[in-house]
Write an enzyme that holds these catalytic residues in place. Structure first.
Site, PDB file in Angstrom:
ATOM      1  N   THR A  68       4.064  11.691  38.467  1.00  0.00           N
ATOM      2  CA  THR A  68       3.096  11.410  39.524  1.00  0.00           C
ATOM      3  C   THR A  68       1.900  10.730  38.870  1.00  0.00           C
ATOM      4  O   THR A  68       1.073  11.391  38.238  1.00  0.00           O
ATOM      5  CB  THR A  68       2.664  12.706  40.230  1.00  0.00           C
ATOM      6  OG1 THR A  68       3.808  13.304  40.834  1.00  0.00           O
ATOM      7  CG2 THR A  68       1.622  12.417  41.310  1.00  0.00           C
ATOM      8  N   LYS A 126       4.134  10.327  47.480  1.00  0.00           N
ATOM      9  CA  LYS A 126       3.717  11.508  46.715  1.00  0.00           C
ATOM     10  C   LYS A 126       2.226  11.769  46.880  1.00  0.00           C
ATOM     11  O   LYS A 126       1.782  12.926  46.895  1.00  0.00           O
ATOM     12  CB  LYS A 126       4.063  11.328  45.231  1.00  0.00           C
ATOM     13  CG  LYS A 126       3.755  12.558  44.363  1.00  0.00           C
ATOM     14  CD  LYS A 126       4.552  13.786  44.789  1.00  0.00           C
ATOM     15  CE  LYS A 126       4.124  15.047  44.039  1.00  0.00           C
ATOM     16  NZ  LYS A 126       4.465  15.014  42.608  1.00  0.00           N
ATOM     17  N   LYS A 148      -6.104  16.155  38.675  1.00  0.00           N
ATOM     18  CA  LYS A 148      -5.534  14.817  38.526  1.00  0.00           C
ATOM     19  C   LYS A 148      -4.989  14.278  39.850  1.00  0.00           C
ATOM     20  O   LYS A 148      -5.304  13.164  40.270  1.00  0.00           O
ATOM     21  CB  LYS A 148      -4.431  14.854  37.470  1.00  0.00           C
ATOM     22  CG  LYS A 148      -3.826  13.508  37.119  1.00  0.00           C
ATOM     23  CD  LYS A 148      -2.434  13.272  37.663  1.00  0.00           C
ATOM     24  CE  LYS A 148      -1.400  14.254  37.236  1.00  0.00           C
ATOM     25  NZ  LYS A 148      -0.034  13.896  37.737  1.00  0.00           N
TER      26      LYS A 148
END
Length: 292
Positions: free
Chosen positions: A98, A174, A243
């Protein structure tokens, strides 16, 4: 996948290691690398350890990259030990990290003179589903390239919908997934902290509300971990959502789309990292909000 296909795997973290094990159980021939020697020592006997990322990728038909950030992806591809030196036009690069749409697109553009066979396939489902090969994988890429890696995806995923024809489309999906996950975890922690502050039986609150309209996977899963307060039993570190929520808000800015709930949740995760909680399980959000 034909018996002659060789797979190089780079990244054996909390998700990568069980994914490699699931892929090897399905009969795939894998050579793997990670910077952590302990991760290499823990490989299944069927998986060959490599001395470097470049060695893992050398001669591979498919190279799987499962690292944490866009910076790490760029380093794997083009750094001092960058695998781009050993890739060819026949190599398919399967990015399961990701890293966000921008980093994926930058990597694909930089790889274009070497190979255009890039499949963008970030995963969701957590460590438990990685162990059982039941992840959700959101796939973006050319149909022929996706067909090449389909046997690997079948080994690690319960489902792998193709969400777009371009590398980067998987990352976009995502981002939406992580917006929901990050907000749901924050909401679960906030709700249970409120229940505690009002003197309710928090375990009963979790049990009762988990059977009604307010339930969600994150309320069930993270809520249970919040109640056990086993924050050192890290299944998903808080730093991951620092993140990932950053990727959400970055993508939203690029699209000129307000994401007020995601922004509020992001600040909560950033606060946790500032307080030294980044390496703990993300369920520690509950402890942060309960403190008074």
């Amino acid at each position: 996948m034909s018996e002659s296909m060789k797979v190089g795997w780079i990244g054996l973290g909390a998700m990568g290691a069980p994914m490699v094990a699931a892929a090897s159980r399905a009969g795939h021939s894998i050579t793997a690398f990670d910077l952590n020697p302990e991760a290499l020592a823990g490989l299944p006997p069927e998986v060959g350890p490599a001395r470097s990322a470049r060695k893992a990728a050398e001669g591979a038909d498919v190279v799987v990259i499962m690292v944490a950030t866009g910076t790490q992806l760029n380093s794997v591809l083009f750094g001092e030990d960058g695998i781009s030196e050993v890739l060819s036009q026949r190599t398919t690069v399967l990015v399961m990290s990701t890293v966000g749409p921008a980093a994926l697109q930058e990597a694909a553009d930089s790889l274009a003179p070497i190979t255009r066979r890039i499949v963008d396939a970030p995963v969701s489902g957590g460590v438990a589903r990685a162990r059982t090969g039941e992840l959700l994988v959101m796939v973006g890429g050319d149909a022929s390239d996706v067909a090449t890696v389909a046997p690997l995806l079948e080994a690690v995923a319960a489902t792998y919908p193709v969400v777009g024809a371009q590398p980067g489309d998987g990352q976009k999906f995502k981002v939406v997934n992580q917006l929901l996950c990050g907000v749901h975890i924050a909401a679960a922690g906030e709700a249970l902290a409120l229940a505690d502050s009002m003197g309710l039986d928090v375990e009963q609150c979790h049990r009762v509300l988990g059977s009604g309209a307010a339930q969600s996977f994150m309320f069930q899963d993270r809520g249970a971990r919040m109640l056990r307060e086993e924050y050192d039993d890290v299944r998903s570190a808080l730093n991951i959502f620092v993140k990932d929520m950053g990727l959400v808000t970055d993508a939203a800015r690029q699209s000129d789309q307000p994401v007020p709930l995601a922004s509020a949740a992001e600040q909560l995760y950033v606060r946790g990292r500032r307080e030294g909680l980044g390496r703990l399980d993300d369920s520690v959000i509950y402890r942060m909000l309960r403190q008074r």
